[in-house]
Scaffold this motif. Structure first.
Motif, PDB file in Angstrom:
ATOM      1  N   ASN A  91       0.822  -1.222   0.000  1.00  0.00           N
ATOM      2  CA  ASN A  91       0.000   0.000   0.000  1.00  0.00           C
ATOM      3  C   ASN A  91       0.854   1.270   0.000  1.00  0.00           C
ATOM      4  O   ASN A  91       0.324   2.366  -0.160  1.00  0.00           O
ATOM      5  CB  ASN A  91      -0.891   0.031   1.241  1.00  0.00           C
ATOM      6  CG  ASN A  91      -1.915  -1.073   1.213  1.00  0.00           C
ATOM      7  OD1 ASN A  91      -2.545  -1.313   0.181  1.00  0.00           O
ATOM      8  ND2 ASN A  91      -2.061  -1.775   2.335  1.00  0.00           N
TER       9      ASN A  91
ATOM     10  N   MET B  98       5.506   6.758  -5.153  1.00  0.00           N
ATOM     11  CA  MET B  98       4.131   6.603  -5.653  1.00  0.00           C
ATOM     12  C   MET B  98       3.879   7.577  -6.809  1.00  0.00           C
ATOM     13  O   MET B  98       3.166   7.272  -7.756  1.00  0.00           O
ATOM     14  CB  MET B  98       3.122   6.843  -4.530  1.00  0.00           C
ATOM     15  CG  MET B  98       3.192   5.832  -3.404  1.00  0.00           C
ATOM     16  SD  MET B  98       2.745   4.173  -3.918  1.00  0.00           S
ATOM     17  CE  MET B  98       1.022   4.141  -3.441  1.00  0.00           C
TER      18      MET B  98
ATOM     19  N   GLN C 195       0.782   6.563  -8.903  1.00  0.00           N
ATOM     20  CA  GLN C 195      -0.205   5.959  -7.989  1.00  0.00           C
ATOM     21  C   GLN C 195      -0.467   6.823  -6.752  1.00  0.00           C
ATOM     22  O   GLN C 195      -0.878   6.290  -5.713  1.00  0.00           O
ATOM     23  CB  GLN C 195       0.296   4.574  -7.534  1.00  0.00           C
ATOM     24  CG  GLN C 195       0.429   3.583  -8.664  1.00  0.00           C
ATOM     25  CD  GLN C 195       0.959   2.242  -8.183  1.00  0.00           C
ATOM     26  OE1 GLN C 195       1.260   2.059  -7.017  1.00  0.00           O
ATOM     27  NE2 GLN C 195       1.075   1.308  -9.108  1.00  0.00           N
TER      28      GLN C 195
ATOM     29  N   ASP D 103      -2.816   8.667  -6.048  1.00  0.00           N
ATOM     30  CA  ASP D 103      -4.214   8.585  -5.622  1.00  0.00           C
ATOM     31  C   ASP D 103      -4.433   7.471  -4.587  1.00  0.00           C
ATOM     32  O   ASP D 103      -5.298   7.594  -3.718  1.00  0.00           O
ATOM     33  CB  ASP D 103      -5.124   8.339  -6.826  1.00  0.00           C
ATOM     34  CG  ASP D 103      -5.326   9.621  -7.637  1.00  0.00           C
ATOM     35  OD1 ASP D 103      -4.900  10.689  -7.140  1.00  0.00           O
ATOM     36  OD2 ASP D 103      -5.876   9.535  -8.745  1.00  0.00           O
ATOM     37  N   LYS D 104      -3.633   6.420  -4.710  1.00  0.00           N
ATOM     38  CA  LYS D 104      -3.791   5.301  -3.754  1.00  0.00           C
ATOM     39  C   LYS D 104      -3.533   5.750  -2.321  1.00  0.00           C
ATOM     40  O   LYS D 104      -4.062   5.178  -1.371  1.00  0.00           O
ATOM     41  CB  LYS D 104      -2.825   4.157  -4.107  1.00  0.00           C
ATOM     42  CG  LYS D 104      -3.293   3.300  -5.267  1.00  0.00           C
ATOM     43  CD  LYS D 104      -2.309   2.197  -5.577  1.00  0.00           C
ATOM     44  CE  LYS D 104      -2.479   0.992  -4.688  1.00  0.00           C
ATOM     45  NZ  LYS D 104      -1.573  -0.119  -5.123  1.00  0.00           N
TER      46      LYS D 104
ATOM     47  N   ALA E 186      -6.554   6.977  -0.154  1.00  0.00           N
ATOM     48  CA  ALA E 186      -7.504   6.027   0.446  1.00  0.00           C
ATOM     49  C   ALA E 186      -7.282   5.965   1.951  1.00  0.00           C
ATOM     50  O   ALA E 186      -6.137   5.914   2.422  1.00  0.00           O
ATOM     51  CB  ALA E 186      -7.299   4.642  -0.169  1.00  0.00           C
TER      52      ALA E 186
ATOM     53  N   LYS F 123      -6.850   4.440   5.348  1.00  0.00           N
ATOM     54  CA  LYS F 123      -6.411   3.112   5.825  1.00  0.00           C
ATOM     55  C   LYS F 123      -7.060   2.851   7.180  1.00  0.00           C
ATOM     56  O   LYS F 123      -7.027   3.717   8.059  1.00  0.00           O
ATOM     57  CB  LYS F 123      -4.891   3.076   6.000  1.00  0.00           C
ATOM     58  CG  LYS F 123      -4.073   3.618   4.838  1.00  0.00           C
ATOM     59  CD  LYS F 123      -4.038   2.685   3.675  1.00  0.00           C
ATOM     60  CE  LYS F 123      -3.117   3.204   2.571  1.00  0.00           C
ATOM     61  NZ  LYS F 123      -3.387   4.584   2.135  1.00  0.00           N
TER      62      LYS F 123
END
Lengths: 224, 146
Positions: free
Chosen positions: A144, A188, A193, A195-196, A199, A201
Protein backbone atom coordinates in the motif's frame (compact mmCIF):
# COMPACT_ATOMS: atom_id res chain seq x y z
CA UNK A 1 18.80 -10.14 8.86
CA UNK A 2 18.88 -9.79 12.61
CA UNK A 3 21.19 -6.99 13.67
CA UNK A 4 23.08 -7.36 16.93
CA UNK A 5 25.78 -5.49 18.78
CA UNK A 6 28.41 -6.61 21.26
CA UNK A 7 27.74 -5.83 24.89
CA UNK A 8 30.30 -3.68 26.74
CA UNK A 9 33.30 -5.65 28.02
CA UNK A 10 32.53 -4.51 31.58
CA UNK A 11 29.08 -6.10 31.46
CA UNK A 12 30.49 -9.33 30.03
CA UNK A 13 33.15 -9.46 32.75
CA UNK A 14 30.44 -9.20 35.40
CA UNK A 15 28.62 -12.14 33.83
CA UNK A 16 31.83 -14.16 33.76
CA UNK A 17 32.72 -13.51 37.40
CA UNK A 18 33.32 -16.85 39.09
CA UNK A 19 33.96 -18.70 35.83
CA UNK A 20 37.49 -19.70 34.86
CA UNK A 21 36.89 -21.94 31.87
CA UNK A 22 34.45 -20.78 29.25
CA UNK A 23 33.43 -21.61 25.70
CA UNK A 24 32.68 -18.58 23.52
CA UNK A 25 30.38 -19.63 20.71
CA UNK A 26 29.83 -17.54 17.60
CA UNK A 27 27.29 -17.89 14.82
CA UNK A 28 27.90 -17.82 11.06
CA UNK A 29 24.42 -16.45 10.33
CA UNK A 30 23.13 -12.89 10.62
CA UNK A 31 25.59 -11.80 13.31
CA UNK A 32 28.53 -12.67 11.07
CA UNK A 33 27.13 -10.41 8.35
CA UNK A 34 26.60 -7.55 10.79
CA UNK A 35 30.07 -8.11 12.29
CA UNK A 36 28.87 -8.82 15.80
CA UNK A 37 29.39 -12.53 16.38
CA UNK A 38 31.23 -14.32 13.57
CA UNK A 39 34.59 -16.09 13.68
CA UNK A 40 36.60 -12.87 13.68
CA UNK A 41 34.47 -11.08 16.22
CA UNK A 42 34.61 -14.10 18.50
CA UNK A 43 38.41 -14.01 18.21
CA UNK A 44 38.57 -10.33 19.09
CA UNK A 45 36.15 -10.69 21.99
CA UNK A 46 37.91 -13.75 23.42
CA UNK A 47 41.21 -11.91 23.26
CA UNK A 48 39.75 -8.79 24.90
CA UNK A 49 38.16 -10.84 27.71
CA UNK A 50 41.35 -12.77 28.37
CA UNK A 51 43.33 -9.53 28.49
CA UNK A 52 40.80 -7.95 30.86
CA UNK A 53 40.78 -10.94 33.21
CA UNK A 54 44.57 -11.15 33.28
CA UNK A 55 44.56 -7.45 34.06
CA UNK A 56 42.26 -8.18 36.98
CA UNK A 57 44.63 -10.89 38.19
CA UNK A 58 42.07 -13.64 37.59
CA UNK A 59 43.04 -15.26 34.27
CA UNK A 60 40.34 -17.06 32.35
CA UNK A 61 40.54 -19.77 29.72
CA UNK A 62 38.29 -19.00 26.78
CA UNK A 63 38.02 -21.42 23.88
CA UNK A 64 36.41 -20.29 20.65
CA UNK A 65 33.96 -22.10 18.42
CA UNK A 66 31.61 -20.79 15.77
CA UNK A 67 28.55 -22.75 14.68
CA UNK A 68 26.95 -22.54 11.23
CA UNK A 69 23.81 -21.25 12.92
CA UNK A 70 22.66 -21.08 16.51
CA UNK A 71 18.97 -20.82 15.67
CA UNK A 72 18.68 -24.53 14.81
CA UNK A 73 18.89 -27.37 17.34
CA UNK A 74 20.90 -29.56 14.96
CA UNK A 75 23.80 -27.13 15.00
CA UNK A 76 23.50 -26.64 18.77
CA UNK A 77 24.08 -30.38 19.14
CA UNK A 78 27.64 -29.82 17.88
CA UNK A 79 28.37 -28.36 21.32
CA UNK A 80 27.71 -31.66 23.08
CA UNK A 81 31.20 -33.10 22.70
CA UNK A 82 33.18 -29.98 23.60
CA UNK A 83 30.97 -29.37 26.62
CA UNK A 84 31.29 -32.99 27.75
CA UNK A 85 35.04 -33.24 27.21
CA UNK A 86 36.44 -29.89 28.28
CA UNK A 87 34.86 -29.00 31.60
CA UNK A 88 33.52 -25.57 30.72
CA UNK A 89 31.44 -24.02 33.48
CA UNK A 90 29.86 -21.47 31.18
CA UNK A 91 28.99 -20.89 27.56
CA UNK A 92 28.91 -17.35 26.26
CA UNK A 93 26.92 -17.10 23.05
CA UNK A 94 27.75 -14.47 20.45
CA UNK A 95 24.51 -14.89 18.52
CA UNK A 96 21.09 -13.29 18.54
CA UNK A 97 19.23 -14.26 21.69
CA UNK A 98 17.85 -17.42 20.06
CA UNK A 99 21.30 -18.99 20.37
CA UNK A 100 21.83 -18.74 24.13
CA UNK A 101 18.24 -19.86 24.73
CA UNK A 102 18.71 -23.01 22.67
CA UNK A 103 21.98 -23.72 24.46
CA UNK A 104 20.36 -23.15 27.86
CA UNK A 105 17.48 -25.50 27.04
CA UNK A 106 19.79 -28.25 25.84
CA UNK A 107 22.52 -28.21 28.46
CA UNK A 108 21.53 -28.31 32.14
CA UNK A 109 24.93 -28.13 33.73
CA UNK A 110 26.48 -24.97 32.31
CA UNK A 111 25.73 -21.31 32.80
CA UNK A 112 24.69 -19.61 29.58
CA UNK A 113 25.11 -15.92 28.88
CA UNK A 114 24.65 -13.61 25.90
CA UNK A 115 27.60 -11.69 24.48
CA UNK A 116 25.40 -9.58 22.22
CA UNK A 117 22.42 -7.29 22.41
CA UNK A 118 19.91 -8.27 19.72
CA UNK A 119 18.79 -4.99 18.20
CA UNK A 120 16.36 -5.34 15.29
CA UNK A 121 15.52 -6.78 11.87
CA UNK A 122 17.39 -4.63 9.43
CA UNK A 123 19.72 -4.17 6.54
CA UNK A 124 23.07 -2.61 5.69
CA UNK A 125 23.00 1.09 4.77
CA UNK A 126 26.74 1.20 4.16
CA UNK A 127 29.75 -0.74 5.43
CA UNK A 128 29.49 -0.62 9.22
CA UNK A 129 26.05 1.02 9.34
CA UNK A 130 22.79 -0.87 9.78
CA UNK A 131 19.20 0.31 10.10
CA UNK A 132 15.86 -1.18 11.03
CA UNK A 133 13.58 -2.09 8.13
CA UNK A 134 11.01 -4.42 9.64
CA UNK A 135 9.20 -4.61 12.96
CA UNK A 136 7.93 -8.16 12.33
CA UNK A 137 4.39 -6.93 12.90
CA UNK A 138 3.01 -10.10 11.36
CA UNK A 139 0.72 -8.38 8.85
CA UNK A 140 2.78 -6.91 6.05
CA UNK A 141 1.08 -4.12 4.14
CA UNK A 142 3.95 -2.41 2.36
CA UNK A 143 2.27 -2.88 -1.03
CA UNK A 144 0.00 0.00 0.00
CA UNK A 145 3.02 2.26 0.42
CA UNK A 146 5.09 1.68 -2.70
CA UNK A 147 6.90 -1.24 -1.09
CA UNK A 148 8.25 0.81 1.82
CA UNK A 149 7.28 0.29 5.45
CA UNK A 150 5.97 3.31 7.35
CA UNK A 151 5.23 1.20 10.42
CA UNK A 152 8.95 0.67 11.00
CA UNK A 153 10.66 3.46 9.13
CA UNK A 154 8.41 6.37 10.09
CA UNK A 155 9.47 7.38 13.59
CA UNK A 156 5.78 7.80 14.45
CA UNK A 157 4.54 4.77 12.53
CA UNK A 158 2.05 6.92 10.63
CA UNK A 159 -0.23 5.38 8.03
CA UNK A 160 -1.38 8.70 6.57
CA UNK A 161 1.86 10.64 6.71
CA UNK A 162 3.95 12.63 6.50
CA UNK A 163 3.76 14.60 9.72
CA UNK A 164 4.71 18.25 9.98
CA UNK A 165 8.19 17.29 11.14
CA UNK A 166 9.28 16.19 7.68
CA UNK A 167 11.82 18.67 6.38
CA UNK A 168 13.92 18.45 3.23
CA UNK A 169 13.18 14.72 3.01
CA UNK A 170 14.52 14.10 6.52
CA UNK A 171 12.87 13.11 9.78
CA UNK A 172 12.62 15.57 12.68
CA UNK A 173 13.53 12.84 15.16
CA UNK A 174 17.04 12.44 13.74
CA UNK A 175 18.34 14.44 10.80
CA UNK A 176 20.25 11.51 9.29
CA UNK A 177 17.05 9.48 8.98
CA UNK A 178 15.13 9.70 5.72
CA UNK A 179 11.48 10.69 6.07
CA UNK A 180 9.96 7.47 4.79
CA UNK A 181 6.79 9.33 3.85
CA UNK A 182 8.85 11.58 1.59
CA UNK A 183 10.24 8.46 -0.08
CA UNK A 184 6.82 6.82 -0.26
CA UNK A 185 5.26 9.90 -1.87
CA UNK A 186 8.12 10.29 -4.37
CA UNK A 187 7.93 6.65 -5.33
CA UNK A 188 4.13 6.60 -5.65
CA UNK A 189 4.32 9.76 -7.77
CA UNK A 190 6.84 8.11 -10.10
CA UNK A 191 4.56 5.09 -10.32
CA UNK A 192 1.57 7.34 -11.06
CA UNK A 193 -0.21 5.96 -7.99
CA UNK A 194 -0.43 8.97 -5.70
CA UNK A 195 -4.21 8.59 -5.62
CA UNK A 196 -3.79 5.30 -3.75
CA UNK A 197 -2.37 7.25 -0.83
CA UNK A 198 -5.63 9.17 -0.50
CA UNK A 199 -7.50 6.03 0.45
CA UNK A 200 -8.31 5.93 4.13
CA UNK A 201 -6.41 3.11 5.83
CA UNK A 202 -8.16 1.35 8.68
CA UNK A 203 -6.31 1.15 11.97
CA UNK A 204 -3.38 -1.24 11.79
CA UNK A 205 -4.24 -4.79 12.71
CA UNK A 206 -1.75 -5.60 15.44
CA UNK A 207 -3.20 -9.00 16.27
CA UNK A 208 -0.19 -10.72 14.74
CA UNK A 209 2.24 -8.85 16.95
CA UNK A 210 2.04 -8.74 20.74
CA UNK A 211 -1.20 -10.60 21.27
CA UNK A 212 -1.73 -14.29 21.79
CA UNK A 213 1.57 -15.01 23.51
CA UNK A 214 4.58 -16.54 21.79
CA UNK A 215 4.18 -16.47 18.04
CA UNK A 216 4.85 -19.52 15.95
CA UNK A 217 4.60 -20.56 12.34
CA UNK A 218 3.61 -24.12 11.44
CA UNK A 219 3.93 -25.65 7.99
CA UNK A 220 2.04 -28.95 8.17
CA UNK A 221 3.57 -30.15 4.92
CA UNK A 222 7.05 -29.86 6.42
CA UNK A 223 6.45 -31.31 9.88
CA UNK A 224 7.70 -34.86 10.47
CA UNK B 1 58.98 0.22 37.16
CA UNK B 2 62.34 -1.24 36.29
CA UNK B 3 64.91 1.26 35.06
CA UNK B 4 66.27 -1.47 32.84
CA UNK B 5 62.97 -1.85 31.08
CA UNK B 6 63.50 -2.18 27.34
CA UNK B 7 60.18 -2.02 25.50
CA UNK B 8 59.33 -4.75 23.03
CA UNK B 9 57.47 -3.15 20.17
CA UNK B 10 56.04 -4.80 17.09
CA UNK B 11 55.63 -2.63 14.00
CA UNK B 12 53.36 -3.74 11.18
CA UNK B 13 54.91 -1.94 8.22
CA UNK B 14 53.42 -1.73 4.75
CA UNK B 15 55.49 -2.97 1.88
CA UNK B 16 55.22 0.16 -0.23
CA UNK B 17 56.07 2.97 2.17
CA UNK B 18 57.02 2.45 5.78
CA UNK B 19 58.90 -0.82 5.22
CA UNK B 20 60.86 0.91 2.45
CA UNK B 21 61.43 3.79 4.85
CA UNK B 22 62.78 1.34 7.46
CA UNK B 23 65.04 -0.13 4.78
CA UNK B 24 66.22 3.33 3.82
CA UNK B 25 66.88 4.23 7.45
CA UNK B 26 69.20 1.21 7.54
CA UNK B 27 70.92 2.16 4.28
CA UNK B 28 71.41 5.67 5.59
CA UNK B 29 73.04 4.22 8.70
CA UNK B 30 70.57 6.11 10.86
CA UNK B 31 70.55 5.26 14.51
CA UNK B 32 67.23 4.44 16.14
CA UNK B 33 66.14 2.31 19.11
CA UNK B 34 66.43 -1.41 18.41
CA UNK B 35 63.22 -2.08 20.33
CA UNK B 36 61.04 -2.10 17.24
CA UNK B 37 60.61 -5.46 15.49
CA UNK B 38 59.24 -5.04 11.99
CA UNK B 39 56.57 -7.27 10.47
CA UNK B 40 56.12 -6.79 6.73
CA UNK B 41 52.52 -6.55 5.51
CA UNK B 42 51.35 -5.93 1.94
CA UNK B 43 49.30 -2.96 3.12
CA UNK B 44 48.26 -1.70 6.55
CA UNK B 45 44.71 -2.44 5.37
CA UNK B 46 45.70 -6.09 5.86
CA UNK B 47 46.24 -5.60 9.59
CA UNK B 48 43.28 -7.03 11.44
CA UNK B 49 42.31 -5.89 14.95
CA UNK B 50 42.96 -9.47 16.00
CA UNK B 51 46.62 -9.25 14.88
CA UNK B 52 47.13 -6.28 17.17
CA UNK B 53 45.19 -7.72 20.12
CA UNK B 54 46.99 -11.07 19.97
CA UNK B 55 50.33 -9.27 19.80
CA UNK B 56 49.52 -7.42 23.01
CA UNK B 57 48.00 -10.55 24.56
CA UNK B 58 51.21 -12.44 23.83
CA UNK B 59 53.38 -9.92 25.62
CA UNK B 60 54.42 -7.08 23.32
CA UNK B 61 54.64 -3.78 25.20
CA UNK B 62 53.47 -1.78 22.21
CA UNK B 63 52.28 -2.15 18.66
CA UNK B 64 52.57 0.35 15.88
CA UNK B 65 50.96 0.17 12.50
CA UNK B 66 52.96 2.13 9.95
CA UNK B 67 51.50 2.87 6.55
CA UNK B 68 51.83 5.28 3.67
CA UNK B 69 51.06 8.96 3.97
CA UNK B 70 47.34 9.63 3.84
CA UNK B 71 46.32 9.84 0.21
CA UNK B 72 49.37 7.85 -0.94
CA UNK B 73 48.21 4.30 -0.18
CA UNK B 74 49.11 1.90 -2.99
CA UNK B 75 45.68 0.34 -2.46
CA UNK B 76 44.04 3.77 -2.22
CA UNK B 77 42.56 3.59 1.26
CA UNK B 78 44.20 0.74 3.17
CA UNK B 79 45.87 3.17 5.57
CA UNK B 80 42.56 4.88 6.31
CA UNK B 81 41.06 1.48 7.16
CA UNK B 82 44.05 0.77 9.38
CA UNK B 83 43.61 4.12 11.13
CA UNK B 84 40.02 3.25 12.07
CA UNK B 85 41.01 -0.24 13.18
CA UNK B 86 43.81 1.09 15.37
CA UNK B 87 41.28 3.43 17.02
CA UNK B 88 38.92 0.46 17.48
CA UNK B 89 41.63 -1.64 19.13
CA UNK B 90 42.57 1.29 21.37
CA UNK B 91 38.95 1.42 22.58
CA UNK B 92 38.83 -2.34 23.20
CA UNK B 93 42.11 -2.29 25.11
CA UNK B 94 40.88 0.61 27.24
CA UNK B 95 37.69 -1.35 28.01
CA UNK B 96 39.87 -4.31 28.97
CA UNK B 97 42.02 -2.21 31.29
CA UNK B 98 45.15 -1.79 29.14
CA UNK B 99 46.34 1.64 27.95
CA UNK B 100 45.11 2.29 24.41
CA UNK B 101 48.23 4.40 23.82
CA UNK B 102 50.24 1.18 23.56
CA UNK B 103 48.87 0.96 20.03
CA UNK B 104 49.56 3.71 17.55
CA UNK B 105 49.35 4.50 13.85
CA UNK B 106 52.15 6.18 11.90
CA UNK B 107 52.23 7.38 8.30
CA UNK B 108 55.69 7.41 6.74
CA UNK B 109 56.68 7.99 3.12
CA UNK B 110 58.98 5.49 1.40
CA UNK B 111 61.61 8.20 0.96
CA UNK B 112 61.53 9.19 4.63
CA UNK B 113 64.15 7.08 6.34
CA UNK B 114 64.63 9.67 9.10
CA UNK B 115 60.83 9.65 9.58
CA UNK B 116 60.95 5.93 10.37
CA UNK B 117 63.81 6.44 12.81
CA UNK B 118 61.84 9.25 14.47
CA UNK B 119 58.69 7.09 14.69
CA UNK B 120 60.73 4.30 16.30
CA UNK B 121 62.08 6.80 18.84
CA UNK B 122 58.62 8.25 19.59
CA UNK B 123 57.09 4.82 20.00
CA UNK B 124 59.92 3.57 22.21
CA UNK B 125 59.75 6.63 24.45
CA UNK B 126 55.94 6.41 24.67
CA UNK B 127 56.10 2.79 25.76
CA UNK B 128 59.03 3.40 28.07
CA UNK B 129 56.91 6.04 29.81
CA UNK B 130 53.93 3.67 30.05
CA UNK B 131 56.07 0.84 31.42
CA UNK B 132 55.93 -2.88 30.64
CA UNK B 133 52.82 -4.55 29.26
CA UNK B 134 50.73 -5.10 32.41
CA UNK B 135 49.85 -8.59 31.19
CA UNK B 136 53.52 -9.59 31.20
CA UNK B 137 53.99 -8.26 34.72
CA UNK B 138 50.98 -10.21 35.91
CA UNK B 139 52.21 -13.37 34.24
CA UNK B 140 55.66 -13.13 35.79
CA UNK B 141 54.21 -12.35 39.20
CA UNK B 142 51.82 -15.24 39.00
CA UNK B 143 54.48 -17.66 37.83
CA UNK B 144 56.58 -16.62 40.85
CA UNK B 145 53.64 -17.30 43.12
CA UNK B 146 53.12 -20.70 41.55
Amino acid sequence: MIIAERKPIKELLEMLAGHDRVLLVGCKGCVTVCNAGGVREVGVLASALRIARRRQGRPIEIDEMTLDRQCEPEFISWLEEPLRENGYTAVMSAACSVGPQYIAERFDNVAVMPALNTKFIGGTLEHGVWAEFCRACGNCGIHNFGGLCPITRCSKGLLHGPCAGSSGGKCEVRPEVDCIWHLIYTRMKNLGQVDKLKALKPAKNWSGYWSGGVRRVVREDLTL
Amino acid sequence: MSENFEPRIVAFCCQYCSYSAADLAGSMRLSYPPNVKVVLVPCTGRVDPLHILRTIENGADGVCVAGCLEGDCHFLEGNFKAKKRVAYVQRILSEAGVEGARVRMFNIAASDGPGFAEAARIMTETIRALGPNPLSIKTEKMSEEL
